[in-house]
Enzyme design. Structure first.
Site, PDB file in Angstrom:
ATOM      1  CB  CYS A 179      -0.910  -0.005   1.219  1.00  0.00           C
ATOM      2  SG  CYS A 179       0.009   0.153   2.769  1.00  0.00           S
ATOM      3  CB  CYS A 238       2.703  -6.936   3.364  1.00  0.00           C
ATOM      4  SG  CYS A 238       1.336  -6.103   4.180  1.00  0.00           S
ATOM      5  CB  CYS A 267      -0.143   1.407  19.384  1.00  0.00           C
ATOM      6  SG  CYS A 267       0.453   1.381  17.692  1.00  0.00           S
ATOM      7  CB  CYS A 290       3.396  -2.232  28.097  1.00  0.00           C
ATOM      8  SG  CYS A 290       1.903  -1.239  27.966  1.00  0.00           S
ATOM      9  CB  CYS A 341       6.285   0.034  19.769  1.00  0.00           C
ATOM     10  SG  CYS A 341       6.320  -0.784  18.182  1.00  0.00           S
ATOM     11  CB  CYS A 346       0.076  -3.673  20.767  1.00  0.00           C
ATOM     12  SG  CYS A 346       1.156  -4.616  19.666  1.00  0.00           S
ATOM     13  CB  CYS A 377       1.505  -4.254  13.052  1.00  0.00           C
ATOM     14  SG  CYS A 377       2.814  -3.088  13.436  1.00  0.00           S
ATOM     15  CG  HIS A 424       2.766  -8.057  28.422  1.00  0.00           C
ATOM     16  ND1 HIS A 424       1.592  -7.407  28.680  1.00  0.00           N
ATOM     17  CD2 HIS A 424       2.914  -8.972  29.418  1.00  0.00           C
ATOM     18  CE1 HIS A 424       1.050  -7.915  29.777  1.00  0.00           C
ATOM     19  NE2 HIS A 424       1.838  -8.856  30.247  1.00  0.00           N
ATOM     20  CB  CYS A 458      -3.580  -4.982  24.169  1.00  0.00           C
ATOM     21  SG  CYS A 458      -1.843  -4.528  23.998  1.00  0.00           S
ATOM     22  CB  CYS A 495       1.481  -3.379   9.454  1.00  0.00           C
ATOM     23  SG  CYS A 495       0.244  -3.006   8.211  1.00  0.00           S
ATOM     24  CB  CYS A 554       6.832   0.158   4.343  1.00  0.00           C
ATOM     25  SG  CYS A 554       6.016  -1.042   5.418  1.00  0.00           S
ATOM     26  CB  CYS A 596      -4.089  -3.480  31.231  1.00  0.00           C
ATOM     27  SG  CYS A 596      -3.645  -4.773  30.072  1.00  0.00           S
TER      28      CYS A 596
HETATM   29  S1  SF4 Z   1      -1.755  -2.585  27.312  1.00  0.00           S
HETATM   30 FE1  SF4 Z   1      -1.123  -4.430  26.180  1.00  0.00          FE
HETATM   31  S2  SF4 Z   1       1.095  -4.477  26.247  1.00  0.00           S
HETATM   32 FE2  SF4 Z   1       0.401  -3.015  27.787  1.00  0.00          FE
HETATM   33  S3  SF4 Z   1       0.281  -4.249  29.665  1.00  0.00           S
HETATM   34 FE3  SF4 Z   1      -1.738  -4.307  28.756  1.00  0.00          FE
HETATM   35  S4  SF4 Z   1      -1.712  -6.178  27.490  1.00  0.00           S
HETATM   36 FE4  SF4 Z   1       0.409  -5.691  27.979  1.00  0.00          FE
HETATM   37  S1  SF4 Z   2       2.660  -1.168  19.273  1.00  0.00           S
HETATM   38 FE1  SF4 Z   2       2.096  -3.063  18.197  1.00  0.00          FE
HETATM   39  S2  SF4 Z   2       0.627  -2.416  16.585  1.00  0.00           S
HETATM   40 FE2  SF4 Z   2       1.690  -0.566  17.340  1.00  0.00          FE
HETATM   41  S3  SF4 Z   2       3.384  -0.323  15.888  1.00  0.00           S
HETATM   42 FE3  SF4 Z   2       4.187  -1.486  17.648  1.00  0.00          FE
HETATM   43  S4  SF4 Z   2       3.954  -3.663  17.065  1.00  0.00           S
HETATM   44 FE4  SF4 Z   2       2.687  -2.450  15.660  1.00  0.00          FE
END
Ligand code: SF4
Ligand code: SF4
Length: 370
Positions: free
Chosen positions: A55, A168, A299, A247, A287, A306, A309, A244, A278, A206, A58, A272
């Site tokens: 698409c 992809c 995200c 996060c 990320c 999340c 991707c 995770h 997620c 992605c 990227c 969460c």
């Molecule tokens: S938001 Fe998603 S990555 Fe963050 S703690 Fe919760 S399940 Fe884990």
């Molecule tokens: S947080 Fe998850 S969905 Fe967002 S860019 Fe990173 S891997 Fe992709």
């Protein structure tokens, strides 16, 4: 460098940014500066960037890079011979550049492939340029559209390495969700049929984060070798940690505090997002620490789950995107709150990640915790 109007101070700043991009110590800045100088002196490495079932997301993500900016990368650091989204040339002139580069610089160019390769129906779901076709009734040669699969056969043998850019290209991604129609095939699988020893780096996502792509290219150029890869051929320097694990809402997961409804309008609680779909517990990418858009946010930080991707299971096996991971049943426990409490008491990121991978029929990648 000075001839090009780049001061020593700017150059060292650039070397420092390169170290940060690659996750290296700033103590290595002098060494990186020397390697960059040597690289500049030995001529710009040639790149051919072709597009399959994509698409252009990227490409657009790459254009959003700010340090170094995309123009600097395309025009100064690399010799990007062909990139259909940004180049001015088109048609025969542009396709001629690909063919000339393949002939003249065999063994030297890096082949970037954005999007997977459709192989059904003779590859006619994705074509660019023309190849020799059949003869008509009068014996005249009739050209026909050239499938990307044929371009791959032509370009892979002479490539020093292949970078599959985006989910992809790396794993099939969204086009592979209905692969039986187009025969969508990941770049790595196509390359291995042409040359099983050719190095292939999957820079997934992605879209892919511009740092993931530029960092991979810089690593390759600075070190003359492919970076350490996980079992899915992703560079571990970007895809080695579970989302995770890092996060900012992990404490809420551990405490069993989950957002249950998008209309619960209390963003300060930082609940969460597991129950809102997620996929952070099964996704390996940096990320949460690297963040996106010049490190502004990511995200989950923007209150979106999340979607996983960067994973091979995206999109087909991680959708619906806003539904929780399927069949969560860990040691007879099948609700997220209890799982959260267990996670808090048992350093369970690895256990949960590993377990959820098994639920999806996958093994946790090497390089990440199991
Ligand atoms: S938001 Fe998603 S990555 Fe963050 S703690 Fe919760 S399940 Fe884990
Ligand atoms: S947080 Fe998850 S969905 Fe967002 S860019 Fe990173 S891997 Fe992709």
């Amino acid at each position: 460098m000075e001839e090009k109007g780049v001061t020593r101070r700017q150059f060292i700043k650039y070397a420092g940014a390169t170290a940060a991009l690659l996750g290296l110590s700033q103590a290595l800045v002098p060494e990186i500066a020397r390697a960059l100088e040597e690289m500049a002196a030995s001529g710009k490495p040639p790149v051919l960037w072709i597009q399959g079932q994509n698409c252009t997301g990227c490409s657009v993500s790459f254009l959003n890079t700010n340090y170094p900016d995309a123009a600097e990368v395309v025009l100064d650091k690399l010799s990007v011979r062909y990139q259909p989204t940004v180049m001015a040339a088109a048609g025969y002139q542009a396709f001629g550049v690909i063919e000339d580069t393949a002939k003249e610089l065999a063994g030297k160019y890096v082949l970037v492939v954005e999007g997977p390769i459709p192989t059904a129906e003779g590859g006619e779901f994705c074509t660019f340029g023309l190849e020799e076709g059949t003869k008509d009734l009068l014996g005249n040669k009739v050209p026909k559209d050239k499938p990307i699969e044929v371009w791959m056969e032509q370009l892979v043998p002479g490539a020093a390495a292949v970078i599959a850019l985006g989910n992809c290209a790396s794993f099939g991604g969204i086009p592979a969700a209905n692969a039986e129609v187009t025969g969508t095939t990941a770049v790595l699988d196509v390359v291995k049929k042409i040359d099983k020893d050719k190095p292939v780096i999957n820079v997934s996502g992605c879209p892919s984060h511009p740092d993931w792509f530029i960092g991979t290219v810089l690593y390759y150029l600075l070190n003359g070798k492919v970076p350490e890869l996980d079992r899915y051929n992703r560079p571990t320097m970007f895809f080695g940690k579970l989302i995770h694990e890092n996060c900012e809402r992990r404490a809420s997961f551990d405490a069993g505090l989950f957002l249950e409804d998008w209309n619960d309008n209390n963003p300060d609680m930082k609940l969460c997002l597991f129950k809102m779909g997620c996929k952070g517990p099964v996704t390996y990418a940096d990320c949460p620490t690297r963040r996106w858009n010049s490190a502004v946010n990511w995200c989950v930080g923007a209150n979106a789950p999340c979607h996983g991707c960067a994973e091979p299971a995206f999109y087909k096996d991680l959708s619906p995107l806003y539904e929780p991971l399927p069949d969560i049943n860990f040691m007879g426990i099948n609700n997220a709150e209890t799982l959260g409490w267990i996670a808090a008491g048992a350093t369970a990121a690895g256990i949960v990640g590993h377990y959820l991978y098994k639920q999806l029929g996958k093994k946790a990648p090497e390089g990440g915790e199991e």
